[in-house]
Write an enzyme that holds these catalytic residues in place. Structure first.
Site, PDB file in Angstrom:
ATOM      1  N   HIS A 119       0.838  -1.194   0.000  1.00 37.39           N
ATOM      2  CA  HIS A 119       0.000   0.000   0.000  1.00 37.39           C
ATOM      3  C   HIS A 119       0.879   1.252   0.000  1.00 37.39           C
ATOM      4  O   HIS A 119       2.089   1.171   0.191  1.00 37.39           O
ATOM      5  CB  HIS A 119      -0.943   0.006   1.223  1.00 37.39           C
ATOM      6  CG  HIS A 119      -0.259   0.092   2.552  1.00 37.39           C
ATOM      7  ND1 HIS A 119      -0.110  -0.973   3.403  1.00 37.39           N
ATOM      8  CD2 HIS A 119       0.326   1.134   3.173  1.00 37.39           C
ATOM      9  CE1 HIS A 119       0.525  -0.592   4.494  1.00 37.39           C
ATOM     10  NE2 HIS A 119       0.810   0.680   4.380  1.00 37.39           N
TER      11      HIS A 119
HETATM   12  P1  TYD Z   1      -2.342  -3.964   7.256  1.00 37.02           P
HETATM   13  O1  TYD Z   1      -2.376  -2.537   6.782  1.00 37.02           O
HETATM   14  O2  TYD Z   1      -2.931  -4.990   6.333  1.00 37.02           O
HETATM   15  O3  TYD Z   1      -0.853  -4.382   7.661  1.00 37.02           O
HETATM   16  P2  TYD Z   1       0.484  -4.582   6.784  1.00 37.02           P
HETATM   17  O4  TYD Z   1       0.744  -3.265   6.105  1.00 37.02           O
HETATM   18  O5  TYD Z   1       1.541  -4.965   7.763  1.00 37.02           O
HETATM   19  O6  TYD Z   1       0.253  -5.667   5.779  1.00 37.02           O
HETATM   20  O7  TYD Z   1      -3.076  -4.022   8.661  1.00 37.02           O
HETATM   21  C1  TYD Z   1      -3.496  -5.229   9.225  1.00 37.02           C
HETATM   22  C2  TYD Z   1      -4.808  -4.981   9.990  1.00 37.02           C
HETATM   23  O8  TYD Z   1      -4.602  -4.141  11.116  1.00 37.02           O
HETATM   24  C3  TYD Z   1      -5.870  -4.335   9.128  1.00 37.02           C
HETATM   25  O9  TYD Z   1      -7.099  -4.955   9.454  1.00 37.02           O
HETATM   26  C4  TYD Z   1      -5.888  -2.897   9.597  1.00 37.02           C
HETATM   27  C5  TYD Z   1      -5.453  -3.002  11.051  1.00 37.02           C
HETATM   28  N1  TYD Z   1      -4.691  -1.839  11.562  1.00 37.02           N
HETATM   29  C6  TYD Z   1      -5.217  -1.098  12.597  1.00 37.02           C
HETATM   30  O10 TYD Z   1      -6.333  -1.335  13.093  1.00 37.02           O
HETATM   31  N2  TYD Z   1      -4.484  -0.059  13.104  1.00 37.02           N
HETATM   32  C7  TYD Z   1      -3.274   0.266  12.596  1.00 37.02           C
HETATM   33  O11 TYD Z   1      -2.616   1.205  13.089  1.00 37.02           O
HETATM   34  C8  TYD Z   1      -2.746  -0.512  11.480  1.00 37.02           C
HETATM   35  C9  TYD Z   1      -1.405  -0.186  10.876  1.00 37.02           C
HETATM   36  C10 TYD Z   1      -3.501  -1.555  11.012  1.00 37.02           C
END
Ligand code: TYD
Length: 144
Positions: free
Chosen positions: A49
């Site tokens: 992302h």
């Molecule tokens: P995600 O953005 O998919 O993580 P990565 O970039 O490591 O692949 O986030 C995983 C899950 O956690 C998603 O359901 C969103 C949630 N999340 C939060 O609730 N708060 C946060 O600060 C972050 C970064 C993610």
């Protein structure tokens, strides 16, 4: 693409090391959120992302991983395997996290609270977004 890697100053003595992260000292923004990912299963790619506004600082406090950073023009690999280094990520950078070791603990400091509407989760949308920004910049220059 400019890679902004900060070398963090450790307080060390015969017992070991300690690093402190402080607004106004070694963090270039007001910290509103800290999160960390860990327990990542073998072969998983995280990230995938970009953020429209969010600024972040990444410290891999344990283990290692490889960040792939892409500004829409260029792609670079950055290996993070040292808790005394911090990768500064500005907005509008597509990031993928590969080669995450199973013991990896990846800590992120952010200048905003969690906001899903700040995410761009499709690479094609990211390219459209950064190209649109370029067009706006060129129009501003032309209109000046
Ligand atoms: P995600 O953005 O998919 O993580 P990565 O970039 O490591 O692949 O986030 C995983 C899950 O956690 C998603 O359901 C969103 C949630 N999340 C939060 O609730 N708060 C946060 O600060 C972050 C970064 C993610």
């Amino acid at each position: 693409m400019l890679i902004n890697m900060l070398q963090l100053q450790a307080h060390g003595d015969e017992r070991g090391l300690l690093i402190s992260l402080e607004k106004g000292r070694n963090i270039p923004f007001e910290i509103k959120r800290v999160y960390y990912s860990f327990g990542t299963k073998g072969g998983v790619v995280r990230g995938l992302h970009a953020h429209k506004k969010l600024k972040q600082l990444v410290v891999v406090v344990k283990g290692s991983c490889r960040f792939v950073l892409d500004d829409g023009k260029e792609r670079v690999d950055v290996i993070l395997d040292n808790p005394a280094q911090a990768l500064y990520l500005n907005s509008n950078v597509w990031r993928e996290i590969h080669d995450i070791t199973e013991d990896c603990v990846c800590m992120v400091l952010a200048d905003e609270v969690y906001d899903e509407s700040d995410y761009i989760r499709s690479y094609d949308d990211f390219l459209l977004y950064v190209n649109d920004m370029e067009t706006v910049k060129v129009e501003e220059i032309v209109n000046d």
